[in-house]
Design a protein around this motif. Sequence first.
Motif, PDB file in Angstrom:
ATOM      1  N   PHE A 234       9.982 -10.174  -6.116  1.00 23.68           N
ATOM      2  CA  PHE A 234      10.209  -8.929  -5.401  1.00 23.68           C
ATOM      3  C   PHE A 234       8.975  -8.593  -4.579  1.00 23.68           C
ATOM      4  O   PHE A 234       7.888  -9.150  -4.797  1.00 23.68           O
ATOM      5  N   THR A 235       9.141  -7.683  -3.639  1.00 25.55           N
ATOM      6  CA  THR A 235       8.034  -7.247  -2.794  1.00 25.55           C
ATOM      7  C   THR A 235       7.488  -5.924  -3.313  1.00 25.55           C
ATOM      8  O   THR A 235       8.246  -5.024  -3.667  1.00 25.55           O
ATOM      9  N   VAL A 236       6.165  -5.830  -3.380  1.00 27.93           N
ATOM     10  CA  VAL A 236       5.521  -4.566  -3.708  1.00 27.93           C
ATOM     11  C   VAL A 236       4.664  -4.125  -2.535  1.00 27.93           C
ATOM     12  O   VAL A 236       4.077  -4.954  -1.827  1.00 27.93           O
ATOM     13  N   HIS A 237       4.597  -2.826  -2.328  1.00 32.94           N
ATOM     14  CA  HIS A 237       3.827  -2.250  -1.228  1.00 32.94           C
ATOM     15  C   HIS A 237       2.754  -1.346  -1.812  1.00 32.94           C
ATOM     16  O   HIS A 237       3.065  -0.412  -2.562  1.00 32.94           O
ATOM     17  N   ASP A 238       1.507  -1.621  -1.495  1.00 31.01           N
ATOM     18  CA  ASP A 238       0.396  -0.822  -2.017  1.00 31.01           C
ATOM     19  C   ASP A 238       0.271   0.458  -1.190  1.00 31.01           C
ATOM     20  O   ASP A 238      -0.044   0.425   0.002  1.00 31.01           O
ATOM     21  N   GLU A 239       0.528   1.591  -1.843  1.00 29.50           N
ATOM     22  CA  GLU A 239       0.516   2.871  -1.155  1.00 29.50           C
ATOM     23  C   GLU A 239      -0.889   3.324  -0.787  1.00 29.50           C
ATOM     24  O   GLU A 239      -1.051   4.240   0.028  1.00 29.50           O
TER      25      GLU A 239
ATOM     26  N   THR B 236      -3.364   1.098   0.356  1.00 28.78           N
ATOM     27  CA  THR B 236      -3.920   0.264   1.426  1.00 28.78           C
ATOM     28  C   THR B 236      -2.912  -0.081   2.507  1.00 28.78           C
ATOM     29  O   THR B 236      -3.300  -0.536   3.590  1.00 28.78           O
ATOM     30  N   GLY B 237      -1.620   0.064   2.224  1.00 30.84           N
ATOM     31  CA  GLY B 237      -0.587  -0.309   3.184  1.00 30.84           C
ATOM     32  C   GLY B 237      -0.246  -1.782   3.177  1.00 30.84           C
ATOM     33  O   GLY B 237       0.538  -2.241   4.019  1.00 30.84           O
ATOM     34  N   THR B 238      -0.797  -2.566   2.245  1.00 29.17           N
ATOM     35  CA  THR B 238      -0.548  -4.004   2.174  1.00 29.17           C
ATOM     36  C   THR B 238       0.647  -4.292   1.272  1.00 29.17           C
ATOM     37  O   THR B 238       0.844  -3.622   0.266  1.00 29.17           O
ATOM     38  N   SER B 239       1.443  -5.323   1.638  1.00 23.33           N
ATOM     39  CA  SER B 239       2.577  -5.742   0.811  1.00 23.33           C
ATOM     40  C   SER B 239       2.303  -7.109   0.208  1.00 23.33           C
ATOM     41  O   SER B 239       1.603  -7.943   0.797  1.00 23.33           O
ATOM     42  N   TYR B 240       2.870  -7.345  -0.984  1.00 21.59           N
ATOM     43  CA  TYR B 240       2.680  -8.594  -1.709  1.00 21.59           C
ATOM     44  C   TYR B 240       4.012  -9.085  -2.265  1.00 21.59           C
ATOM     45  O   TYR B 240       4.900  -8.292  -2.579  1.00 21.59           O
ATOM     46  N   ASP B 241       4.119 -10.389  -2.422  1.00 19.85           N
ATOM     47  CA  ASP B 241       5.261 -10.999  -3.103  1.00 19.85           C
ATOM     48  C   ASP B 241       4.880 -11.186  -4.573  1.00 19.85           C
ATOM     49  O   ASP B 241       3.930 -11.908  -4.876  1.00 19.85           O
ATOM     50  N   TRP B 242       5.638 -10.555  -5.468  1.00 21.07           N
ATOM     51  CA  TRP B 242       5.280 -10.556  -6.882  1.00 21.07           C
ATOM     52  C   TRP B 242       6.404 -11.088  -7.752  1.00 21.07           C
ATOM     53  O   TRP B 242       7.570 -11.148  -7.347  1.00 21.07           O
TER      54      TRP B 242
END
Length: 698
Positions: free
Chosen positions: A618-623, A625-631
């Motif tokens: 799933f994708t997570v979005h860091d609130e 920094t605005g960066t997204s990651y595949d987790w």
Amino acid sequence: MTGRFPIEDVSPVVACGRYPAKAVLGEIVPVSARAYREGHDALGCNVVWLGPDGAARPFTRMRPGEPGQDRWHATIRPDAVGDWVFTVEAFQDPYLTWQNAVTKKIAAGQGPAELANDLAEGARVLEAALELVPAADRKRVRAAAGALRDGKLPLPRRVTPALDLADLLWDHPVRELVTTGEERRLWVDRPRALFSAWYEFFPRSEGAVPATVDAPARSGTFGTATDRLPGVAAMGFDVLYLPPIHPIGRVNRKGRNNSLTAGPDDVGSPWAIGAAEGGHDTIHPDLGTPADFREFIAAAAEQGLEVAMDLALQCAPDHPWVTDHPEWFTTRADGSIAYAENPPKKYQDIYPLNFDNDPEGIRAEVLRVVLHWVGEGIRIFRVDNPHTKPFDFWHWLIWAVKQVDPDVLFLAEAFTRPAIMHGLGKIGFTQSYTYFTWRTSAAQMRAYCEELVAAADYMRPNFWPNTPDILHESLQHGGPPMFKIRAVLAALLSPSWGMYAGYELFEHVARPGAEEYLDNEKFELRPRDWAGAQAQGRSLAPYIATLNRVRRDNPALHQLRNLRFHDIDNPALLCWSKHDPETGNTVIVICSFDSHTVQWGNTTLDMPALGFDWHDRFTVHDELTGTSYDWGQRNAVRLDPYLQPAHVLTVRRPAVPDGSVSATTAPAELTVEDVPADLSGGTAPTAPAQKDDARWTS
């Protein structure tokens, strides 16, 4: 309990049903019970709910839990504030009994002749169900009953229509031998009782002018304090808590830093309530008039802030009660009135009430005072030291007030033994201060929060990283990163949190030998240069605003019962999540407890707790920094206290690989041993030195 079947261990129940359990409007409330029966016939359970208006809510069927445990579960979402009643019922379910038997017999090869009685019994059950199912489904049920009785049809066609009714007859069951459990109560508050963000300031400090050689000190007023409201609202707070606003005693007034001698410009402690001008129902004349206070409340409401008021049941020696009702206090052997003590501490400027002397008179007066302020527009009271007053008094007062206005909330400021804190929650306090401040490791915090979740039926925590009384050594020596860390923990672990003014300016200098602020605002005016700090980048306000925005925008963070912790292989890090099954909203947080060194860790997420299968991505979005990651289940994280001491990740479904970053800046399951020496921690940057003005640069 009346009926055939045992119903035991019902939840939520508080103190064996002596007090109501708690929920808020719209909250998903889990209900469970243990119920069982003799033999092999099927048992069913349901919850009957009656709202505050006495009207029944829709029938709620309970589902069985772990096999062999005879535990049944359901959820309810209350739709009105007030006193609810619920009852668990157990019943014989003839349709499920028939379904289980006939499918097993068919699987064993039995034919129509051997199943003649079963088919007839099935038809009887369906005919009984005709009056229970919705009108639109009756034709289908009637046809299925007819098929069971039609000997000309092959067995599959006789049975299948009846078996296809399983979902319908789950929701609208035929119930036989109904057993009714004991009635249980649930008090439902407005949502702010569970989800709130508090900010505390002293109105007398806002716009105040300290004494100079040429002029005496000048207190701030409700008018000047109004100028601070937009700044508080911009940080995303919704409750503004004011320390006592009443006249302050002059007899035995304390000076700066709790000194025994007050100078002519010393303003005294607001908790030393009462003087010639009046007592608990009076406003300090330096702050303004009752009309000014009403205007302040209205101005706060325009900014989205609800004003909370302090309820401190104690008196200065010159409080009118001391003269009018000396029987309300304790008289010592020498004839003097006993002042408050918590040895070795002495509070010469405060007389505690003695609730054993004229309890009816004290009750009547306190209720009058509280309802006076309710009439002025106050619906939240922060109660000072409730654990030093009788529990039966609080139980009586809280419910007497709620009889008048069920929206009134009470926050218990009780840092005392666990049983007492839990007891205050049980008898009616809406929220409670906690031991959050003193849980300074990931392991301690996890254990404590799990204890609070277990008590969610009656005790709602409110996490504060600081108060006027409490400046923990972690903030004294942890540098600006620790202020961020403690804010993340407070704001995102608990649905309610708060902070005392000055936190956003990194105020951290303690009175020597004490766990409280030097030049404590309890005893002196303390105006602050809010605009200057913001302009110079010396304010944590934007970070606080982001945390409160994330809280507001994510329904999962509005709850307590859904807090789940996940394993991470670094004891300096804490990983937790909140998932809202109703909206699908999920937030994952990883926070460092180390404000000096970089920390790495690898997560092992409990995927079902997040609403995923173990193998999902799933994708997570860091609130932050605005960066997204595949987790997935296992992810590597790197937290730098000076750059990013926490990940605050909102889950976005499904995973979107385009533009996303795998894990963080490292591949999944990276271990500390794989990290280059210059990134694995090493020596942290030197913590900024303490400034003369008791603030740091962020």
